[in-house]
Each structure stands twice: as structure tokens, then as C-alpha cells.
Design a protein around this motif. Structure first.
Motif, PDB file in Angstrom:
ATOM      1  N   ASN A 404       0.825  -1.214   0.000  1.00 41.32           N
ATOM      2  CA  ASN A 404       0.000   0.000   0.000  1.00 41.32           C
ATOM      3  C   ASN A 404       0.857   1.262   0.000  1.00 41.32           C
ATOM      4  O   ASN A 404       0.368   2.340  -0.342  1.00 41.32           O
ATOM      5  N   TYR A 411      -4.969  -1.199  -1.543  1.00 43.62           N
ATOM      6  CA  TYR A 411      -5.951  -2.222  -1.172  1.00 43.62           C
ATOM      7  C   TYR A 411      -6.715  -1.757   0.055  1.00 43.62           C
ATOM      8  O   TYR A 411      -6.147  -1.170   0.979  1.00 43.62           O
ATOM      9  N   SER A 412      -8.012  -2.075   0.077  1.00 41.38           N
ATOM     10  CA  SER A 412      -8.831  -1.708   1.238  1.00 41.38           C
ATOM     11  C   SER A 412      -8.759  -2.763   2.332  1.00 41.38           C
ATOM     12  O   SER A 412      -9.010  -2.475   3.500  1.00 41.38           O
ATOM     13  N   ASN A 413      -8.371  -3.984   1.958  1.00 39.59           N
ATOM     14  CA  ASN A 413      -8.254  -5.036   2.965  1.00 39.59           C
ATOM     15  C   ASN A 413      -7.285  -6.109   2.490  1.00 39.59           C
ATOM     16  O   ASN A 413      -6.911  -6.178   1.300  1.00 39.59           O
TER      17      ASN A 413
END
Length: 574
Positions: A404, A411-413
Motif C-alpha cells: 500500500n 488495497y482496502s483489505n
């Protein structure tokens, strides 16, 4: 290449198997003296298995015949091709009347590469072919890049060569940095085997005017195997089990099956024949990696090293030196493009030390973002490495924070990140890098009447620190010693003389391998244990001329560590 042609002109002699290229009637009328062999060149290129050639025997045979004719007759194919192309009969129609036929032009351009490729290989392999004026048999165990290049050099000096490789496919996608030529002969050797006449995927960079070529392992292996095929060097898929001897020869016993039950059969004898191939040798090359069977069979000690010379003055032996690394391969998109990387204001991607300013425990991050193969390597501090080696580690979290930082789109997760990794969570590989070196690079085995030499090369001699590129290049360096040895054994007639040659080679190999160990251990220690940055003096004649830097507060700002401070580390530790 989807297709390729070889030209044979009437002035040289036509091939009965040749197929006339399909061109317009006008062109063909003026083209009666031009014969073309048009076929799929991929049969000698990057297929998916090492025995890919077996299913293309006609194609391989044709190219081998062309190569043998070139060697036998001694002329340059390229000269005949271009003499024909420049003659008025051909050049007038080709570049005037047929100038609109772009495909034809492109194919003729490829002819230049193919003929130059064959000429280059023939010149290299035959130049020293009569140095060894007696039958010397070389058995190479290991068909990786270092084993294959040693096989080619042995062949070029007139030795009969057989290569044994246990894998039935070349699939390793790890990237090698080959060069620069101010330190290593790697590029020189690749050039001598026609590497740059081929349509090969590699990335070129530069160090003070000296090129560095970044190449995927399997691409390099397939190219070298292709050259072996041209020279008709025997290549066997099997597993090296042990050696045996009779009153006249030493033999390597090769299992033609890779099953563990066959490999574990210790009751084999020289008379065993079920699924076993017995290969005689005078020279045995162990190019079978850090877990070398050749090294184990001859009980050659392979020792882990934990000490190095501080400033080339004080030798310091530490309790343990190693480094932990993480290897990850991300998926490319439908256009074979890797994910976009974050950049500095000038548009260049973050350098390899940038993440170390923001993520505790990360010392460096290396990206091989080429040709849709998206490889990421992260190296860690000693403390973080110890945590990652635990079963309940937080490897996915560390990777998540790292990507990230360096990826443009975040990415969010973690699950989304894992979906983008080949093999998902199982595709996150964590290794501990130890530096080991074999005590003896080479030995002589046997008695006064029946004897052979054995050499360890590549990782079987010294384990490599992945990111430094020194492993593959040191394998090429060993060719210099091996070539000298091949020239000298042409005149030996006794075991004592052979032992003298091996001692001479060992002296150079030990010096080289000790230099490699010094470089690897010092780099690991300063980076993983001291949080320093290590670079190499780019205009130095030696690859281990290091500069040690201390990180300043602002990302990217570095200060050279004084020699007195480095020496203090050697005396007292961090």
C-alpha cells in the motif's frame, strides 16, 4: 518468434526440403534462385519442458544439420546470405518491386539474426575444440544456468559432454541481474553464444556505462539449452544417485525416474540396469545447487559462515548472521501489465530503501516489474525476521503495509491483496538466508591407474544471497578457472599432474568464494543488524568495494558512515 526463415541461395546449394515463400507472382518470377526454409522457430525456443525438442525432431534436425554444415565447411552463413541479398538479381526485386510486402521484409530481417546466431555459436564452440586432443568425458549434474554454461565451455574445448537434470520443466521465474562487465564476464559469455541475436525478454539497466541485463531464470535456462541442442550435446532427464568405478572408468549412476523410492535405493551397483543409466566421466561438475548430491557423495564439508573482515582489517566472528526475505509474485492484468507503482515527483518509482523509512523492520524492497511477471522481494531486519519465522507470524500485515506504500492503487483489505497474489496466501514465501561455503571447490578421486576430477560450481560451492545478483555472476566467473583447467589437462598423463592442476584451480576458486562470502555476510550484517544501507563503489574494479550509509531523518537522505565507526562495530558490535 511466431515464425522464422532461413535462406539458402543457389550459389551455396539449395535444400530439397525447402519451401518457397508465398509472395506475389511478379516477385516469384524474379526470385527463382532464392530458396527459403519456412518453419516454426519456437521448437528451438522457449517451450515449457526441457525435453521440448523431442517432439520437434524434424525441426531440430534441420537446424542441427545447418549448424554442422557451417562448422564443417567453415564459411559464414551470414556472408553468403547477404552476398545473395545484395546481388542485383535479388535485391532489385526484393527492395523495389516487392517493397510493399512488409511481412517479407520483416522475415528477411530475422534471417540476419538467425544466421548471425548460428555463426556466433559455431565460432565460439569450435574455436578451441581441438585443445583437448584426447577423449575427456565431462558429466554435468544440474541443468540450471551454471551447469549449462559449464557444459558448453567443456564442449567448446573438445570434451565429450553429458548434462543430467532432474527437472522435466523449466519454470523458475526468479530474476537474475547479469553483469556489469566491469566485474563479471557473464555478458561476454552470453554474447559469445549469440544471446543478443535472439528475441529474448530481458531488461537493460546501466552502471556507469556498463550494462546490466535482468533475465528470468527459466528464459536464461531455455536459451542455453537451445545452444546445447545446436551442438548436439546430450541432455538426460534423471536424478544423480551415486558414483561407482571399475578398473578403467568412473561412472555416474543416473535414475531415469524422479520417484523418491528409486532415489532412496542405496543397494545400487555398477551392474544395476533397471531404470538406471551408467555414464562414464573424467570430469564431474556438481552444479546441483545448495543441497548438492555431488557434494554429499564426496563428503565435502559445507559450512555456515558467521564472520567477515571489518574494513578488510579486523576479522569479527559473530554468533549468527542471516537474513530473512519474503518473495511474492503478483498477478498481471489482461494486458500483461503489473500494478502501477508510486513515484517521486520526477516520475521515477520509489527506490528500494524508501519503504524502510516508513515500515519498521523492512530494510529494502526490490521490484521486478517486467513483461507481466510481477515479483516483489522484501528483506527484513534481524528482529523482524525472527518474528516472521514464527508459525503465528504477521507476514500478511507486513506485506499489506508495504504494497500500500509502493502501489499507486491501495488495497482496502488484506483479502483483496491476497486475491492479486499467485496462489494467494500460499504464494507468500518466507526464507532464511544463510551463507554457506564448501571447504573444497575441487578434488581428485581414485588411484594412480583410475582417477577423475570433481568440481563444485554455483550454489553447490557458495550459497547465494538472492537480491545481490552475485550468485549467478560468480557462477560465470568460475568459467575462467574452468577454461584454464581444460587447457592444462590436455597435457597431463598421471594422477599427480591432475592433482597439481586441481590445486591450482582450487587456489583461485577459494579466493573467489571467500570474496563472495565476505561480500554477502558484510552486506547482510550492516543492513539487517545495523539498519545501514550498503552500496557498491560503482567505478571500482571489485564488486565488494562497499560504501556504508546511515539513514537520515528525511527519506532518501543518507550520510556515509566513517571507517572509525564501522571498525568500532567490528570490535564491540552494535
Amino acid at each position: 518468434w511466431l515464425g522464422i526463415i532461413l535462406i539458402w541461395c543457389a550459389s551455396v546449394g539449395s535444400m530439397d526440403t525447402g519451401l518457397l515463400l508465398s509472395v506475389s507472382p511478379t516477385c516469384m518470377a524474379n526470385c527463382k534462385s532464392l530458396y527459403v526454409v519456412d518453419m516454426d522457430f519456437m521448437c528451438l525456443d522457449y517451450g515449457y519442458s526441457v525435453n521440448h525438442f523431442d517432439t520437434h525432431s524434424t525441426c531440430l534436425g534441420l537446424y542441427q544439420d545447418l549448424y554442422k554444415k557451417r562448422v564443417k565447411d567453415g564459411y559464414l552463413l551470414e556472408n553468403h546470405v547477404f552476398n545473395a541479398l545484395s546481388s542485383s538479381e535479388i535485391s532489385d526485386f526484393l527492395f523495389d518491386e516487392c517493397s510493399s510486402d512488409r511481412e517479407l521484409k520483416e522475415k528477411f530481417q530475422k534471417v540476419a539474426s538467425v544466421t548471425s546466431f548460428i555463426d556466433t555459436i559455431a565460432t565460439t564452440l569450435e574455436n578451441n575444440s581441438h585443445v583437448i586432443n584426447k577423449k575427456i568425458k565431462t558429466l554435468v549434474i544440474g541443468g540450471g544456468p551454471i551447469g549449462l554454461i559449464h557444459a558448453l565451455v567443456a564442449h567448446s574445448y573438445g570434451s565429450e559432454v553429458i548434462v543430467v537434470e532432474k527437472r522435466n520443466t523449466y519454470s523458475r521465474n526468479i530474476w537474475f541481474d547479469v553483469g556489469p562487465d566491469i566485474w563479471y564476464p557473464s555478458i561476454q559469455y552470453l554474447r559469445s553464444f549469440g544471446f543478443f541475436y535472439q528475441d529474448i525478454e530481458y531488461q537493460e539497466s546501466d552502471m556507469n556505462g556498463s550494462p546490466i541485463y535482468t533475465i528470468r531464470c527459466q528464459i536464461l535456462e531455455r536459451f542455453l539449452l537451445k545452444v546445447l541442442a545446436f551442438a548436439s550435446i546430450e541432455y538426460t532427464i534423471g536424478t544423480f544417485l551415486r558414483i561407482c568405478n571399475d578398473t578403467h572408468n568412473y561412472y555416474g549412476l543416473i535414475s531415469l525416474s524422479n520417484t523418491s523410492s528409486n532415489i532412496q535405493n542405496h543397494g545400487l551397483t555398477c551392474n544395476s540396469d533397471a531404470g538406471i543409466k551408467k555414464i562414464p566421466f573424467d570430469i564431474l561438475i556438481g552444479a546441483d545447487g545448495s543441497k548438492s548430491t555431488v557434494r554429499d557423495i564426496f563428503s565435502i564439508e559445507y559450512k555456515k559462515y558467521n564472520g567477515f573482515y571489518i574494513n578488510n582489517i579486523v576479522y569479527k566472528n559473530f554468533k549468527d548472521i542471516h537474513q530473512v526475505t519474503m518473495l511474492v509474485e503478483f498477478k498481471s492484468n489482461n494486458l500483461k501489465k503489473c500494478k502501477k507503482l508510486n513515484t517521486y515527483d520526477d516520475g521515477t518509482p520509489y527506490d528500494y530503501i524508501h519503504p524502510s523509512y516508513f515500515i519498521p523492520g523492512v530494510t529494502s524492497v526490490f521490484k521486478r516489474w517486467f513483461y507481466g511477471f510481477c515479483h516483489l522481494q522484501i528483506l527484513f531486519s534481524n528482529e523482524m525476521g525472527a518474528e516472521l519465522l514464527k508459525e503465528d507470524n504477521n507476514a500478511t500485515n507486513i506485506l499489506f503495509y508495504t504494497v500500500n506504500l509502493i502501489f499507486e492503487n491501495k488495497y482496502s483489505n488484506i483479502e483483496d491483496m491476497l486475491d492479486d497474489i499467485n496462489n494467494g496466501r500460499d504464494g507468500i514465501l518466507i526464507h532464511q538466508i544463510d551463507i554457506n561455503r564448501a571447504k573444497k571447490p575441487g578434488i581428485v578421486t581414485g588411484n594412480d591407474n583410475n582417477y577423475a576430477s570433481v568440481f563444485l560450481v554455483g550454489d553447490s560451492l557458495v550459497s547465494a544471497h538472492y537480491r545481490l545478483g552475485v550468485g549467478i555472476n560468480n557462477g560465470f566467473l568460475s568459467l575462467v578457472e574452468f577454461s584454464t583447467f581444460l587447457r592444462e589437462i590436455a597435457n597431463i598423463s598421471s594422477r599427480n599432474q591432475l592433482e597439481a592442476c586441481v590445486r591450482k584451480k582450487n587456489k583461485k576458486a577459494r579466493k573467489r568464494s571467500k570474496q563472495l562470502v565476505q561480500f554477502e555476510l558484510s552486506t547482510i550484517y550492516y543492513e539487517a543488524y545495523c539498519d545501514y544501507v550498503v552500496t557498491v563503489e560503482s567505478d571500482s574494479k571489485e564488486y565488494d568495494d562497499l560504501i556504508i550509509w546511515k539513514k537520515d531523518k528525511n527519506p532518501g537522505e543518507l550520510t556515509i558512515v566513517p571507517d572509525s565507526e564501522i571498525l568500532q562495530i567490528g570490535l564491540w558490535g552494535m
